[in-house]
Write an enzyme that holds these catalytic residues in place. Structure first.
Site, short mmCIF file in Angstrom:
data_model
loop_
_atom_site.label_atom_id
_atom_site.label_comp_id
_atom_site.label_asym_id
_atom_site.label_seq_id
_atom_site.Cartn_x
_atom_site.Cartn_y
_atom_site.Cartn_z
N ASP A 160 -10.25 3.08 -29.49
CA ASP A 160 -8.89 2.40 -28.58
C ASP A 160 -8.57 3.48 -27.78
O ASP A 160 -8.08 3.42 -26.59
CB ASP A 160 -7.97 1.83 -29.68
N ASP A 196 -0.71 -6.66 -42.08
CA ASP A 196 -1.07 -6.88 -40.47
C ASP A 196 -0.21 -8.18 -40.16
O ASP A 196 -0.62 -9.19 -40.68
CB ASP A 196 -2.64 -6.85 -40.33
N ASP A 226 -9.72 -16.07 -35.58
CA ASP A 226 -8.65 -15.06 -35.42
C ASP A 226 -7.91 -15.07 -34.24
O ASP A 226 -8.15 -14.24 -33.45
CB ASP A 226 -9.15 -13.61 -35.84
N HIS A 237 -6.00 -13.61 -41.48
CA HIS A 237 -7.18 -13.47 -42.40
C HIS A 237 -7.22 -14.30 -43.65
O HIS A 237 -7.88 -14.93 -44.01
CB HIS A 237 -7.51 -12.33 -42.83
N HIS A 274 -7.67 2.69 -33.47
CA HIS A 274 -8.84 2.84 -34.02
C HIS A 274 -9.45 4.04 -32.94
O HIS A 274 -8.90 4.15 -31.64
CB HIS A 274 -9.80 1.76 -33.46
N GLU A 319 -9.04 -3.94 -45.74
CA GLU A 319 -8.59 -4.96 -45.06
C GLU A 319 -9.43 -6.31 -45.31
O GLU A 319 -10.43 -6.38 -44.60
CB GLU A 319 -7.94 -4.93 -43.36
N ASP A 364 -4.71 -14.27 -33.70
CA ASP A 364 -3.88 -12.98 -33.88
C ASP A 364 -2.61 -13.41 -32.69
O ASP A 364 -2.46 -12.38 -31.98
CB ASP A 364 -4.57 -11.85 -33.11
N GLU A 388 -3.79 -9.37 -43.94
CA GLU A 388 -3.15 -9.94 -42.47
C GLU A 388 -3.18 -11.52 -42.71
O GLU A 388 -4.10 -12.21 -43.16
CB GLU A 388 -4.33 -9.87 -41.66
N ASP A 448 -0.85 -6.78 -35.80
CA ASP A 448 -1.99 -6.65 -35.25
C ASP A 448 -2.06 -8.31 -34.58
O ASP A 448 -2.58 -9.29 -35.02
CB ASP A 448 -3.11 -6.97 -36.38
C1 XLS Z 1 -9.82 -7.73 -37.22
C2 XLS Z 1 -8.88 -6.98 -37.77
C3 XLS Z 1 -8.91 -5.34 -37.01
C4 XLS Z 1 -8.02 -4.52 -38.14
C5 XLS Z 1 -8.40 -3.22 -37.92
O1 XLS Z 1 -9.68 -8.86 -37.18
O2 XLS Z 1 -7.74 -7.46 -37.81
O3 XLS Z 1 -8.08 -5.63 -35.98
O4 XLS Z 1 -6.96 -4.81 -38.40
O5 XLS Z 1 -9.94 -2.86 -37.64
NI NI Z 2 -5.98 -6.70 -38.66
NI NI Z 3 -7.57 -9.56 -37.57
#
Ligand code: XLS
Ligand code: NI
Ligand code: NI
Length: 438
Positions: free
Chosen positions: A105, A297, A308, A272, A102, A233, A310, A269, A340
């Site tokens: 980032d 992702d 999330d 998600h 991003h 996404e 992750d 993802e 991700d």
């Molecule tokens: C957040 C998202 C984010 C996207 C990019 O939950 O996964 O990380 O992948 O903005």
């Molecule tokens: Ni993501």
């Molecule tokens: Ni995410």
């Protein structure tokens, strides 16, 4: 160059399934041919900037745990350059072909948008310089339209048109940088494109705003000649109570409504998908069926927690079936597998960050080899074909192609005294077959 952050100094290589070495690949062998393509080109792994180099280890009850050298006090641009050094050292050590970021980032927000954009471009130049000699390429760039308080009520879907405009100006800068760096895709995750309560939300207006925003991005992509894919996404909630890009089906309906279904695909993802009450496989298969499968992702949600988490994906059977579906759909093309994913906040040692990637890269590579066996063997596909075989005969095709009216169909059923008999779905048989490939 090395910068003293990691203990590991050498590029991590494939050493075979039985190596005891913590930082060697057991399954990921980039040059190995799988179904006529290099393993690296199938999987197109990317390391993400935000979880690996930005997130400091906070949770809702506790502060920073990682205390990375570039996260302390100092000149923000100097720290951003230091972070870029470590990021590129990470890409080199892991030998991954891609990275993602991003805008916020990679460089600090300035006092004005002009200054913020300049900061982003300055680090973009550092990337471009490194990419002249390094192997790593950009899988995708994206704009952070959710962290700053100006975006608390949304970016494109904000009730204030000036916020929409500010977000658009931010996206223009990152989209152009992504293009200049040769990025393969540009991603839009609607971080705060949703609502908390309908009491203060005009849903119809907000959807129209979102449609207009996305159209503007697609128009600009053609204007600058960017040949990467534009990807949305999907995510159902978090941070907002209800996110507009809920899941693949919702995004497809949205794209259709605004005439964008041929210009935009999805970045799916795992975490998600399960937050939306689906499986990862469901989201992949649906996107493939609708012709909008763009990129992945890759991570892992916790099946008990409703947020999330992750985590790094490690579930080989789930990955194998998912990759099988991706292969059947023709692969990811310009997309890839973007990590991700974040290490747990207690995983303090720098090399933990490397091992997390190594472990998940191996899980995906192992899964790819299993999926290859599933494809080569062909029994799963045969079972599926047989189940629908009736539709391939003349009458099945005629009904499907609209050559039979309701009258025609009814007359045939009654005339021929058709009485269809149920057949077994053989689920347990298929589950056993699936296990036989593991
Ligand atoms: C957040 C998202 C984010 C996207 C990019 O939950 O996964 O990380 O992948 O903005
Ligand atoms: Ni993501
Ligand atoms: Ni995410």
């Amino acid at each position: 160059m090395t910068n003293g952050f990691y203990r590991q100094q050498d590029v991590i290589r494939y050493s075979g399934e039985h190596t005891p070495d913590r930082l060697s690949y057991r399954w990921y062998d980039p040059d190995r041919a799988v179904l006529g393509q290099r393993m690296e080109d199938h999987l197109r792994f990317a390391v993400c900037y935000w979880h690996s180099f930005v997130w400091p280890g906070t949770d809702p009850f506790g502060g920073d745990t990682f205390l990375r050298p570039w996260q302390g006090a100092g000149d923000p641009m100097e720290l951003a350059r230091h972070k870029a050094e470590v990021a590129f050292e990470t890409f080199r050590l892991l030998d991954v072909p891609f990275f993602t970021f991003h805008d916020r980032d990679i460089a600090p927000e300035g006092a004005t948008l002009a200054e913020s954009n300049r900061n982003v471009r300055e680090i973009g130049e550092v990337f471009a310089k490194k990419m002249e000699t390094d192997k790593v390429r950009l899988l995708w760039g994206t704009a952070n339209l959710f962290s700053h308080r100006r975006y608390m009520a949304g970016a494109a879907t904000n009730p204030d048109p000036e916020v929409f405009a500010y977000a658009a100006a931010q996206v223009k800068n990152v989209l152009e940088l992504t293009h200049e760096l040769g990025g393969a895709n540009y991603v839009l995750w609607g971080g705060r494109e949703g609502y908390e309560t309908l009491l203060n939300t005009d849903l119809k207006r907000e959807l129209d705003q979102l449609g207009r925003f996305l159209s503007t991005v697609v128009e600009h992509k053609s204007k600058i000649g960017f040949d990467g894919q534009i990807l949305i996404e999907p995510k159902p909630q978090e941070p907002t109570k209800h996110q507009y890009d809920y899941d693949v089906a919702t995004v497809y309906g949205f794209l259709k409504a605004y005439g964008l279904e041929n210009d935009v695909k999805v970045n799916i993802e795992q975490n998600h998908a399960i937050l939306a009450g689906h499986s990862f496989e469901h989201e992949i298969e649906l996107a493939a069926a609708l012709g909008i499968l763009g990129s992945i992702d890759i991570n892992r949600g916790d099946y008990q927690s409703g947020w999330d988490t992750d985590q790094f994906a490690m579930n080989v059977p789930e990955l194998a079936f998912s990759i099988y579906l991706i292969l059947k759909a023709g692969g990811l093309g310009q997309g890839g597998f973007n990590f991700d994913a974040k290490i747990r906040r207690q995983s303090l040692d720098p090399d933990d960050l490397l091992e997390a990637h190594v472990g998940s890269i191996d899980a995906c590579a192992h899964a790819l080899l299993i999926a290859e066996r599933m494809i080569d063997d062909g029994r799963l596909e045969d079972e599926l074909k047989q189940r629908y075989a009736g539709w391939d005969d003349a009458e099945g095709q005629a009904m499907l192609n609209g050559e039979r009216t309701l009258d025609d169909v009814a007359a045939r059923v009654l005339g021929d005294e058709i009485d269809p008999q149920p057949r077994s779905g053989r689920q347990e048989h298929l589950e056993r077959l699936l296990n036989s490939y593991l």
